[in-house]
Scaffold this motif. Structure first.
Motif, PDB file in Angstrom:
ATOM      1  N   THR A 193       9.817   5.302  -7.459  1.00  0.00           N
ATOM      2  CA  THR A 193       8.919   4.818  -8.500  1.00  0.00           C
ATOM      3  C   THR A 193       8.235   3.541  -7.994  1.00  0.00           C
ATOM      4  OG1 THR A 193      10.589   3.483  -9.597  1.00  0.00           O
ATOM      5  CG2 THR A 193      10.400   5.771 -10.326  1.00  0.00           C
ATOM      6  N   VAL A 194       7.224   3.087  -8.704  1.00  0.00           N
ATOM      7  CA  VAL A 194       6.396   1.990  -8.210  1.00  0.00           C
ATOM      8  C   VAL A 194       6.762   0.666  -8.894  1.00  0.00           C
ATOM      9  CG1 VAL A 194       4.016   1.155  -8.016  1.00  0.00           C
ATOM     10  CG2 VAL A 194       4.533   3.575  -7.653  1.00  0.00           C
ATOM     11  N   ARG A 195       6.920   0.714 -10.197  1.00  0.00           N
ATOM     12  CA  ARG A 195       7.220  -0.511 -10.936  1.00  0.00           C
ATOM     13  C   ARG A 195       8.699  -0.852 -10.870  1.00  0.00           C
ATOM     14  NH1 ARG A 195       3.825  -1.795 -16.369  1.00  0.00           N
ATOM     15  NH2 ARG A 195       1.945  -1.790 -15.101  1.00  0.00           N
ATOM     16  N   ARG A 196       8.992  -2.128 -10.936  1.00  0.00           N
ATOM     17  CA  ARG A 196      10.368  -2.608 -11.053  1.00  0.00           C
ATOM     18  C   ARG A 196      10.452  -3.465 -12.307  1.00  0.00           C
ATOM     19  NH1 ARG A 196      10.426   0.868  -8.460  1.00  0.00           N
ATOM     20  NH2 ARG A 196      11.077   1.254  -6.330  1.00  0.00           N
TER      21      ARG A 196
ATOM     22  N   GLY B 101       5.187  -2.752  -0.384  1.00  0.00           N
ATOM     23  CA  GLY B 101       5.126  -1.302  -0.567  1.00  0.00           C
ATOM     24  C   GLY B 101       5.806  -0.514   0.538  1.00  0.00           C
ATOM     25  N   TYR B 102       5.413   0.734   0.624  1.00  0.00           N
ATOM     26  CA  TYR B 102       6.138   1.725   1.429  1.00  0.00           C
ATOM     27  C   TYR B 102       5.439   2.093   2.734  1.00  0.00           C
ATOM     28  CZ  TYR B 102       8.143   2.379  -3.254  1.00  0.00           C
ATOM     29  OH  TYR B 102       8.733   2.184  -4.474  1.00  0.00           O
TER      30      TYR B 102
ATOM     31  N   VAL C 201       2.612  -5.724   1.889  1.00  0.00           N
ATOM     32  CA  VAL C 201       2.692  -4.419   2.549  1.00  0.00           C
ATOM     33  C   VAL C 201       2.148  -3.388   1.568  1.00  0.00           C
ATOM     34  CG1 VAL C 201       4.231  -2.664   3.526  1.00  0.00           C
ATOM     35  CG2 VAL C 201       4.657  -5.102   3.977  1.00  0.00           C
ATOM     36  N   LEU C 202       1.195  -2.585   2.026  1.00  0.00           N
ATOM     37  CA  LEU C 202       0.531  -1.593   1.172  1.00  0.00           C
ATOM     38  C   LEU C 202       1.429  -0.375   0.907  1.00  0.00           C
ATOM     39  CD1 LEU C 202      -3.130  -1.158   2.489  1.00  0.00           C
ATOM     40  CD2 LEU C 202      -2.415  -2.001   0.249  1.00  0.00           C
ATOM     41  N   GLY C 203       0.947   0.520   0.074  1.00  0.00           N
ATOM     42  CA  GLY C 203       1.570   1.831  -0.074  1.00  0.00           C
ATOM     43  C   GLY C 203       2.457   1.965  -1.295  1.00  0.00           C
ATOM     44  N   HIS C 204       1.995   2.782  -2.268  1.00  0.00           N
ATOM     45  CA  HIS C 204       2.847   3.041  -3.435  1.00  0.00           C
ATOM     46  C   HIS C 204       3.114   4.528  -3.650  1.00  0.00           C
ATOM     47  CE1 HIS C 204      -1.290   3.095  -5.114  1.00  0.00           C
ATOM     48  NE2 HIS C 204      -0.815   3.962  -6.001  1.00  0.00           N
ATOM     49  N   GLU C 205       2.499   5.379  -2.836  1.00  0.00           N
ATOM     50  CA  GLU C 205       2.724   6.832  -2.979  1.00  0.00           C
ATOM     51  C   GLU C 205       3.575   7.281  -1.801  1.00  0.00           C
ATOM     52  OE1 GLU C 205      -1.207   8.511  -3.035  1.00  0.00           O
ATOM     53  OE2 GLU C 205      -1.698   7.571  -4.940  1.00  0.00           O
TER      54      GLU C 205
END
Ligand code: BGC
Ligand code: ZN
Length: 367
Positions: free
Chosen positions: A93-96, A126-127, A65-69
């Motif tokens: 945030t993006v990283r875990r 992603g989001y 699933v795309l989307g990090h912003e």
């Protein structure tokens, strides 16, 4: 619920997918936050993922699933959540974290493990969907007065980290009083780096190819920085006027320019590289000349990726101050909205084809 996904490894595989609605049950520690997604931005990283040059699905899945912003509103919180409540605007945030010491102390952006986990990019979904859940540690509150800058929080966090890291390493100088900054590239990271450098009191030259007038030039000048088009002016000429810069932030997306920038950095300076380059470009350089200048000049090369929640918070403060100092300027970065997850093809088309776009984003839902 709907989500926009790709099949990593297959070029141009973006598609709509039905995925299960997430639930707070995923976090038995009571620290889960359920977020209704309002908007999601895309950038060059998403383009590289859709081109199958970058990114991986979570283990066991064939899609990502795309989307990090992200920009959303809190729908529900677990019983032990204290930082946010229902109705707050948030990003994530993006990283875990992985397993290294840096991951364990909240600086997962500095992991010392080869494998990194990034929502919407690498090994984690992603989001770009209707709802997501995450643990409150990775949720960042957005002041309501900044909701008009929505999807800029994540790119701003990367710019804020890059510049903060440069100042951090320059403590090696005991006193460092940088005056001149060059920003290579006037895309979103270039413009947001321009902002954060301006707020630190530097004279900023934001350098791109296209001649003014243009939106990039207008935003740069709106932040009281100087826009330079390399079609109109050589960088040698700029050096003759301002001297060599104390700091260069490279954000063009081109590794060629990243390395070419080494020719222009001033004594004791720092060159910060931020471009994500998934291809295989080769380039010839006058390496002896650059090498001796860098050795004799005590120059520093610094890579910077991603951002942890402290950088998100610092970036949000910069956006708040920048929005007050330069009213109605930063929001001009938000150029190309697309309405609805169903319109994912148009989102990708704009991302790939619309050369004048600074920020393509999707309006996923209304509040
Ligand atoms: C994202 C970062 C990420 C980087 C590398 C960028 O586009 O904004 O959060 O770390 O790509 O994957
Ligand atoms: Zn990004």
């Amino acid at each position: 619920m709907k989500a926009v996904a790709v099949t990593p490894g297959t070029p141009n595989s973006v598609h709509l997918k039905d995925i299960p609605m997430p639930s707070l049950d995923k976090y038995p520690n009571g620290k889960g936050v359920l977020v209704k997604v309002l908007k999601v931005g895309v950038d060059a990283t998403d383009k590289e993922i859709n081109d199958a040059l970058y990114g991986n699905s979570p283990p066991g899945d064939d899609h990502l699933v795309l989307g990090h912003e992200s920009f959303g509103i809190v729908e529900e919180v677990g019983p032990n959540v204290t930082k946010v409540k229902k109705g707050d605007y948030v990003t994530a945030t993006v990283r875990r974290p992985g397993g290294s010491i840096y991951d364990q102390i909240g600086t997962y952006d500095m992991t010392s493990e080869e494998t990194y986990y990034e929502r919407g990019i690498n090994l984690l979904h992603g989001y770009m969907t209707e709802y997501f859940v995450d643990e409150e540690d990775y949720i960042v509150k957005i002041p309501p007065g900044l909701k008009h800058l929505h999807v800029l929080m994540e790119p701003m966090s990367c710019a804020a980290k890059a510049v903060q890291q440069a100042f951090e390493v320059q403590r090696r100088m005991k006193v460092w009083r940088p005056k001149v900054a060059w920003v290579m590239g006037a895309g979103q990271i270039g413009l947001l780096s321009t902002l954060t450098l301006k707020l630190r009191g530097l004279q900023v030259y934001t350098i791109a190819r296209s001649p003014a007038p243009s939106l990039k030039a207008e935003i740069t000048e709106g932040m009281e920085a100087t826009y330079i088009s390399t079609k109109e002016r050589s960088l040698e000429d700029l050096v003759a006027e301002t001297g060599k810069p104390d700091i260069i932030v490279e954000a063009t997306g081109s590794s060629v320019i990243a390395f070419e920038s080494m020719k222009y950095l001033g004594l004791n300076g720092v060159l910060v590289l931020t471009s994500i380059t998934g291809s295989d470009t080769k380039h010839e350089l006058p390496t002896d000349k650059i090498n001796i200048e860098w050795v004799l000049g005590n120059k520093l090369l610094l890579g910077s990726v991603n951002a942890n929640s402290e950088h998100f918070e610092a970036g949000i403060k910069d956006l708040a101050l920048g929005d007050v100092m330069f009213p109605n300027v930063i929001q001009k970065i938000l150029t190309n909205p697309v309405d609805g997850l169903d319109n994912y093809q148009e989102l990708i088309r704009l991302l790939v084809e619309e050369k004048s776009a600074l920020k393509v984003y999707m309006n996923v839902a209304d509040e």
